[in-house]
Design a protein around this motif. Structure first.
Motif, PDB file in Angstrom:
ATOM      1  N   ILE A 169     -11.984  -4.204  -3.067  1.00 21.96           N
ATOM      2  CA  ILE A 169     -11.122  -3.644  -2.029  1.00 21.96           C
ATOM      3  C   ILE A 169     -10.151  -4.725  -1.565  1.00 21.96           C
ATOM      4  O   ILE A 169     -10.453  -5.925  -1.635  1.00 21.96           O
ATOM      5  N   PHE A 220      -6.703  -0.153  -1.203  1.00 26.87           N
ATOM      6  CA  PHE A 220      -6.416  -0.644   0.144  1.00 26.87           C
ATOM      7  C   PHE A 220      -7.398  -0.055   1.154  1.00 26.87           C
ATOM      8  O   PHE A 220      -7.892  -0.766   2.035  1.00 26.87           O
ATOM      9  N   SER A 221      -7.687   1.228   1.042  1.00 25.03           N
ATOM     10  CA  SER A 221      -8.622   1.866   1.961  1.00 25.03           C
ATOM     11  C   SER A 221     -10.036   1.934   1.407  1.00 25.03           C
ATOM     12  O   SER A 221     -10.997   2.106   2.156  1.00 25.03           O
ATOM     13  N   HIS A 269       0.814  -1.229   0.000  1.00 22.13           N
ATOM     14  CA  HIS A 269       0.000   0.000   0.000  1.00 22.13           C
ATOM     15  C   HIS A 269       0.838   1.266   0.000  1.00 22.13           C
ATOM     16  O   HIS A 269       0.409   2.298  -0.527  1.00 22.13           O
ATOM     17  N   ASP A 270       2.052   1.195   0.572  1.00 23.04           N
ATOM     18  CA  ASP A 270       2.892   2.387   0.641  1.00 23.04           C
ATOM     19  C   ASP A 270       3.987   2.401  -0.422  1.00 23.04           C
ATOM     20  O   ASP A 270       4.883   3.247  -0.387  1.00 23.04           O
ATOM     21  N   ASP A 318      -7.983   4.451  -3.975  1.00 22.10           N
ATOM     22  CA  ASP A 318      -7.044   3.620  -3.229  1.00 22.10           C
ATOM     23  C   ASP A 318      -7.758   2.321  -2.880  1.00 22.10           C
ATOM     24  O   ASP A 318      -8.690   2.305  -2.071  1.00 22.10           O
ATOM     25  N   ALA A 327     -10.885   4.376  -0.462  1.00 19.20           N
ATOM     26  CA  ALA A 327     -11.184   5.809  -0.566  1.00 19.20           C
ATOM     27  C   ALA A 327     -11.064   6.298  -2.007  1.00 19.20           C
ATOM     28  O   ALA A 327     -10.137   5.916  -2.730  1.00 19.20           O
TER      29      ALA A 327
END
Length: 232
Positions: free
Chosen positions: A219, A28-29, A11-12, A26, A31
Motif C-alpha cells: 500500500i 493508495f487506499s 492517486h487522481d 487501488d 481497496a
C-alpha cells in the motif's frame, strides 16, 4: 514490515485510475475494485493473470522491497525519502507503450532514457544504507541459479538483480501470460490503455510503499513531489 521506493503517478492521475481498474485494486487506499470485463478472458482468469501486480500495486520499481536494517527506524527512512524528493528534479518520459517483457506485459518507455536510468540508479544508492541484508531464504526465492553473473552480484550487493545496467523501467500490468493467450492479452491492454499509449509520463514524484507482513498487499505509505524542473 518491508518498504519499497516506487514511481507511480498521483492517486487522481488518469493513468493511476485506469491501472487500478485494470488490476482490480487501488494501492493508495488499499481497496479492492471490480475488474472491468475483458474480451477473451473470464473474470477468474483475468484475476489470476493480474494477481502479482495487483498485490504490489501499480508502480515502477526504483528501490525494490527491503526491510530496515538493525538500528534504522521508519523516521530515518522518511527523512531519506524527503531528501530524495527534495534533491531530484521532475522530468518526463517522452513516450510510453505497452510491451511484453518475457512472459508478462508492462507499460515501458518507447525509447531508452539516460536520464531515467541515472535517476533509478541514484535511488538504488540513496536508500541502500537503510536496507537490511537479504536472508539466505530471500536469496533462494530469487532463484539466483537462473541469473547471469552480473545479476547475481547485484542481488548480493544491492538486494535486487535488476539495477544499473540490468535496469529496465516498467510498470507491470500482468503476471506471466501463457503463450496462447498473449495475443488476446496484448489486444486487451492496448484497448484499455489506448489513451496513454505513445504519450508522455511525468516522473514528478516518488512513492514509498509498505508491506505490513510478508505476502500482504503493498500500500502507498506516502507520495511526494520531486523538485521543480530546472530551466536550461
Amino acid at each position: 514490515m518491508r518498504y519499497a521506493v516506487y514511481f507511480t503517478p498521483a492517486h487522481d492521475h488518469p493513468l493511476t485510475m485506469a491501472a487500478a481498474e485494470w488490476l482490480g485494486r487501488d494501492a493508495f487506499s488499499g481497496a479492492d475494485l471490480p475488474q472491468a470485463p475483458v474480451e477473451g478472458f473470464d473474470a477468474a482468469s483475468l484475476a489470476d493473470l493480474t494477481a502479482d501486480p495487483r498485490r504490489y500495486g501499480f508502480h515502477a520499481t526504483l528501490k525494490a522491497p527491503f526491510a530496515l536494517k538493525e538500528g534504522v527506524t521508519e523516521d530515518d527512512l522518511l527523512s531519506a525519502f524527503d531528501e530524495a524528493c527534495a534533491t531530484h528534479s521532475a522530468f518526463d518520459i517522452p513516450s510510453v507503450t505497452i510491451s511484453r517483457i518475457g512472459p508478462f506485459f508492462a507499460l515501458v518507455p518507447s525509447e531508452p532514457s539516460e536520464m531515467l536510468d541515472a535517476f533509478a540508479a541514484s535511488m538504488v544508492e540513496a536508500f541502500e544504507p537503510l536496507r537490511a541484508p537479504l536472508s539466505e531464504a530471500d536469496i533462494a526465492r530469487r532463484n539466483p541459479e537462473r541469473m547471469s553473473e552480473g545479476q547475481r552480484q547485484h542481488l548480493l550487493k544491492w538486494g535486487y538483480p535488476y539495477v544499473f545496467e540490468e535496469f529496465r523501467f516498467h510498470m507491470t500490468l500482468t503476471g506471466p501470460v501463457p503463450e496462447d493467450q498473449a495475443p488476446a492479452m496484448a489486444e486487451a491492454l492496448h484497448r484499455h490503455f489506448q489513451a496513454f499509449n505513445g504519450c508522455p509520463v511525468s516522473i514528478d514524484g516518488l512513492a514509498l510503499f509498505s508491506e505490513p507482513e510478508r505476502g500482504a498487499p503493498f500500500i502507498v505509505h506516502s507520495r511526494q513531489p520531486l523538485a521543480a524542473p530546472t530551466n536550461g
